[in-house]
Design an enzyme around this catalytic site. Structure first.
Site, short mmCIF file in Angstrom:
data_model
loop_
_atom_site.label_atom_id
_atom_site.label_comp_id
_atom_site.label_asym_id
_atom_site.label_seq_id
_atom_site.Cartn_x
_atom_site.Cartn_y
_atom_site.Cartn_z
N THR A 142 0.70 -1.06 0.04
CA THR A 142 0.11 0.00 0.01
C THR A 142 0.86 1.15 -0.02
O THR A 142 2.11 1.18 0.00
CB THR A 142 -0.75 0.16 0.95
OG1 THR A 142 -0.08 0.16 2.51
CG2 THR A 142 -1.69 -1.30 1.33
N LYS A 179 15.03 5.62 3.20
CA LYS A 179 15.90 4.66 2.90
C LYS A 179 17.20 4.89 3.67
O LYS A 179 17.93 3.87 3.78
CB LYS A 179 16.22 4.83 1.32
CG LYS A 179 14.71 4.39 0.65
CD LYS A 179 14.75 4.82 -0.74
CE LYS A 179 13.65 4.17 -1.43
NZ LYS A 179 13.32 5.04 -2.87
N1 LIG Z 1 6.63 1.94 -7.59
C1 LIG Z 1 7.76 1.67 -7.13
O1 LIG Z 1 8.56 1.71 -7.95
C2 LIG Z 1 8.31 1.38 -6.17
C3 LIG Z 1 7.32 1.28 -4.97
N2 LIG Z 1 7.65 1.14 -3.62
C4 LIG Z 1 6.52 1.13 -2.69
O2 LIG Z 1 5.79 0.07 -2.63
C5 LIG Z 1 4.52 0.25 -2.33
C6 LIG Z 1 3.42 0.03 -3.46
O3 LIG Z 1 3.84 0.96 -4.63
P1 LIG Z 1 2.96 1.27 -5.93
O4 LIG Z 1 2.41 -0.11 -6.21
O5 LIG Z 1 3.75 1.66 -7.10
O6 LIG Z 1 1.80 2.23 -5.50
P2 LIG Z 1 0.42 2.42 -6.18
O7 LIG Z 1 0.08 3.87 -5.67
O8 LIG Z 1 0.44 2.15 -7.45
O9 LIG Z 1 -0.34 1.33 -5.32
C7 LIG Z 1 -0.65 1.22 -3.95
C8 LIG Z 1 -2.19 0.75 -3.90
O10 LIG Z 1 -2.36 0.39 -2.53
C9 LIG Z 1 -3.63 0.74 -2.42
N3 LIG Z 1 -3.91 1.07 -0.94
C10 LIG Z 1 -3.57 2.29 -0.29
N4 LIG Z 1 -3.71 2.34 0.75
C11 LIG Z 1 -4.53 1.10 1.03
C12 LIG Z 1 -5.17 0.64 2.32
N5 LIG Z 1 -5.22 1.09 3.40
N6 LIG Z 1 -5.77 -0.55 2.25
C13 LIG Z 1 -5.84 -1.23 0.84
N7 LIG Z 1 -5.17 -0.72 -0.15
C14 LIG Z 1 -4.56 0.16 0.15
C15 LIG Z 1 -4.13 1.83 -3.17
O11 LIG Z 1 -5.62 1.81 -3.66
C16 LIG Z 1 -3.37 1.52 -4.62
O12 LIG Z 1 -3.98 0.65 -5.30
C17 LIG Z 1 4.62 1.77 -1.74
O13 LIG Z 1 4.63 1.87 -0.36
C18 LIG Z 1 5.63 2.18 -2.45
O14 LIG Z 1 6.42 3.37 -1.80
C19 LIG Z 1 9.08 0.69 -3.18
C20 LIG Z 1 9.94 0.72 -4.06
C21 LIG Z 1 9.51 1.03 -5.74
N1 LIG Z 2 9.05 6.57 -5.45
C1 LIG Z 2 10.40 5.76 -5.10
C2 LIG Z 2 9.84 4.31 -5.47
C3 LIG Z 2 10.94 3.62 -4.77
O1 LIG Z 2 11.10 3.42 -3.66
C4 LIG Z 2 11.24 6.31 -6.12
O2 LIG Z 2 11.18 6.78 -6.85
O3 LIG Z 2 12.65 5.90 -6.01
#
Ligand SMILES: NC(=O)C1=CN([C@@H]2O[C@H](COP(=O)(O)OP(=O)(O)OC[C@H]3O[C@@H](n4cnc5c(N)ncnc54)[C@H](O)[C@@H]3O)[C@@H](O)[C@H]2O)C=CC1
Ligand SMILES: N[C@@H](CC=O)C(=O)O
Length: 353
Positions: A98, A226
Site C-alpha cells: 500500500t 531509505k
Molecule cells: N513503484 C515503485 O517503483 C516502488 C514502490 N515502492 C513502494 O511500494 C508500495 C506500492 O507502490 P505502488 O504499487 O507503486 O503504489 P500504487 O500507488 O500504484 O499502489 C498502491 C495501492 O495500494 C492501495 N492502498 C492504499 N492504501 C490502502 C489501504 N489502506 N488498504 C488497501 N489498499 C490500499 C491503493 O488503492 C493502490 O492501489 C509503496 O509503498 C511504494 O512506496 C517501493 C519501491 C519502488
Molecule cells: N518513489 C520511489 C519508489 C521506490 O522506492 C522512487 O522513485 O525511488
C-alpha cells in the site's frame, strides 16, 4: 510440490505486476523456483476485498476495468477490510504494497503487525514499516517464528540489502552514500533535457516510479526513510528520521540545473549515513552538484546506486533499478524465494534433529 498462498494488500502498480508475473509465467516460474505461488486474497482501497481459498483467477482480476469492484465476484466485498482479511486469510504470506506513509508508517505498520501476529510471513516494498517500526516488527516476527522480508524498500528490485547482509559479514561498513530515489533522479535528468518540473514529474508518475504524493520523492522524505533503513541494517545504528537532516529539490532551480551542466556538474539528490568515531551516526539527504567525473554523476534516469565505504575493501558500489513496477515486483519475488529457502532450511534441520 510446495506451494505458498499469498494475500496481496494493496493492488496498485507493484502488486499488480507481481500478479502478472505469477499469472503470465505460471508453471515455468514454478519449475524455476521449485515451489508454486497462488494468490488467495487481495484488498485494495478502490476495489474492496476478495478472498478465495481455492485461488483467485488472476487474469480475471487483472482485466477488471476502471471503477470495478471485487464485490461482484464470489468472496468479494466492497470494502478492503484489511484486518479481517489479514487475520482470517488462508494465505501463509502477506504481501504489503500500500502507500508509504513517511510520518508514522500507518496503516501499513498495522497490516504487517496483524499478519505476523496471526502467524504469517510478510514481504513488503513499503518503506514506512521498515524504517519506522523495523526493530519492533523484526522482533515480533522472530517471536512468532515467521519471516519479515523487505528487499524492495531500498532500491526496488536491486538486491542491495541482502547483498550487504550476506557479502559484508566479515568486514566493517563505515558509511553509505547514494542516489536512492528513482523519481527525483529521473526528474533531474529530464529537467537537464529542458523539461519543466511538472512535466518531468508527470512522466515519472506515468512510468510508475513516483509515490502517491510525489512530494515525498522530490523533497527527500522517501530518501530519508531509505537512509534510516541502511543506517540501521547495514551500519548497525538505531536512528530515526529525526536524525537525518533533509533538504529537497525545491532548493534547486531550473536555472541552477542549466548552470551546473555548463560548469561540468550534475545535480543529484544524495542520501548518506556515516558512523562517527564515537559510534554515533551522522545522516543527511541533500541535493549536491557533483562533478561529472564523480562515480554517482553518471547514474541516470530511475537507476539508483549506493556506495558502501568498507574497512577491508574500500568503496563497493552497487547500482541498478531504483524504481519501477516490474522491478519492484521482482523484489517481492526475491523475498518469497528467501521465505521458501528459510522453510526448506527449517525442514532440513528438523529432519537431522
Ligand atoms: N513503484 C515503485 O517503483 C516502488 C514502490 N515502492 C513502494 O511500494 C508500495 C506500492 O507502490 P505502488 O504499487 O507503486 O503504489 P500504487 O500507488 O500504484 O499502489 C498502491 C495501492 O495500494 C492501495 N492502498 C492504499 N492504501 C490502502 C489501504 N489502506 N488498504 C488497501 N489498499 C490500499 C491503493 O488503492 C493502490 O492501489 C509503496 O509503498 C511504494 O512506496 C517501493 C519501491 C519502488
Ligand atoms: N518513489 C520511489 C519508489 C521506490 O522506492 C522512487 O522513485 O525511488
Amino acid at each position: 510440490m510446495e506451494r505458498h498462498d499469498l494475500a496481496l494488500i494493496g493492488f496498485g502498480g507493484v502488486n499488480r505486476a507481481l500478479a502478472e508475473l505469477i499469472s503470465d509465467r505460471g508453471s515455468a516460474l514454478t519449475d524455476q523456483l521449485g515451489f508454486e505461488l497462488r494468490v488467495v486474497a487481495i484488498t485494495d482501497l478502490r476495489l474492496g476485498s476478495l478472498m478465495q481459498a481455492d485461488g483467485i483467477d488472476l487474469a480475471q482480476v487483472l482485466a477488471l476495468g476502471p471503477g470495478a469492484s471485487f464485490a461482484s465476484l464470489p468472496g468479494g466485498h466492497p470494502e478492503p477490510r484489511n484486518e479481517v482479511v489479514i487475520r482470517n486469510t488462508t494465505a501463509d504470506t502477506v504481501v504489503e504494497a500500500t502507500f508509504t506513509n513517511p510520518v508514522d508508517g500507518e496503516p501499513a505498520v498495522s497490516h504487517v503487525r496483524w499478519a505476523i501476529e496471526s502467524g504469517r510471513n510478510v514481504t513488503t516494498t513499503n518503506k514506512g514499516p521498515v524504517a519506522l517500526a523495523g526493530t519492533e516488527l523484526r522482533a515480533l516476527a522472530e517471536a512468532h517464528g515467521v519471516r519479515f522480508e523487505h528487499e524492495g524498500a531500498v532500491m526496488s528490485g536491486t538486491p542491495v540489502l541482502r547483498f550487504a547482509e550476506r557479502m559484508f559479514a566479515g568486514l566493517r561498513v563505515e558509511g553509505v552514500q547514494g542516489i536512492l530515489n528513482g523519481t527525483s533522479n529521473y526528474v533531474l535528468g529530464r529537467m537537464e533535457d529542458g523539461l519543466a518540473l511538472a512535466d518531468a514529474v508527470a512522466e515519472a508518475q506515468q512510468l510508475g516510479y513516483a509515490e502517491a504524493d510525489p512530494t515525498a520523492d522530490l523533497e527527500g522524505s522517501d530518501v530519508q526513510l531509505k537512509v534510516v533503513i541502511l543506517a540501521n541494517e547495514v551500519l548497525g545504528g538505531s536512528i530515526t528520521t529525526a536524525d537525518v537532516t533533509r533538504r529537497g529539490l525545491s532548493t534547486v532551480s531550473a536555472g541552477d540545473i542549466v548552470d551546473a551542466a555548463a560548469q561540468g556538474r550534475r545535480w543529484k539528490l544524495i542520501g548518506s549515513a556515516r558512523r562517527d568515531a564515537d559510534g554515533s551516526i551522522t545522516a543527511s539527504v541533500e541535493p549536491v552538484a557533483l562533478p561529472l567525473e564523480h562515480p554517482l554523476a553518471g547514474i541516470s534516469g530511475p537507476t539508483n546506486a549506493v556506495a558502501f565505504d568498507t574497512d577491508l575493501l574500500g568503496t563497493v558500489t552497487v547500482s541498478g533499478p531504483g524504481a519501477g513496477r516490474i522491478e519492484t515486483a521482482y523484489a517481492l519475488l526475491s523475498d518469497l524465494i528467501a521465505i521458501d529457502a528459510g522453510r526448506r532450511a527449517t525442514v532440513g534441520e528438523a529432519a537431522h534433529a
